[in-house]
Design a protein around this motif. Structure first.
Motif: not given
Length: 87
Positions: A39-42, A62-64, A72-76
């Motif tokens: 699964l993936s989650t933020s 993880s990846f953006s 914004l350094c936001f990762h999944i």
């Protein structure tokens, strides 16, 4: 097997519904011979991360999701639960 978009209504959160759903997914997939659930989650879904980790999932990557996400350094986060090693 991939678990996608599991969500519990705000009115029912904190009652163990998500934990029961996740446990049932693991039981269902194990009974059918799957080797793992992914699964993936933020990164902002901290409660979801705790739930999955408590069910035996481990973070495997993880990846953006976009250039803006990178800025914004936001990762999944990607998670995996190996069913062969769980009893």
């Amino acid at each position: 097997l991939e678990l996608k978009r599991m969500s519990v209504s705000k009115d029912f959160r904190g009652r163990g519904v998500a934990k029961a759903l996740c446990s049932e997914v693991l039981r269902f997939t194990r009974a059918r011979g799957y080797e793992a659930v992914v699964l993936s989650t933020s990164m902002v879904q901290v409660a979801a991360q705790r739930l999955y980790e408590g069910q035996g999932f481990r973070k495997v990557g993880s990846f953006s999701p976009s250039l803006l996400g990178s800025l914004l350094c936001f990762h999944i986060y990607h998670y995996r639960c190996d069913l062969r090693t769980r009893t």
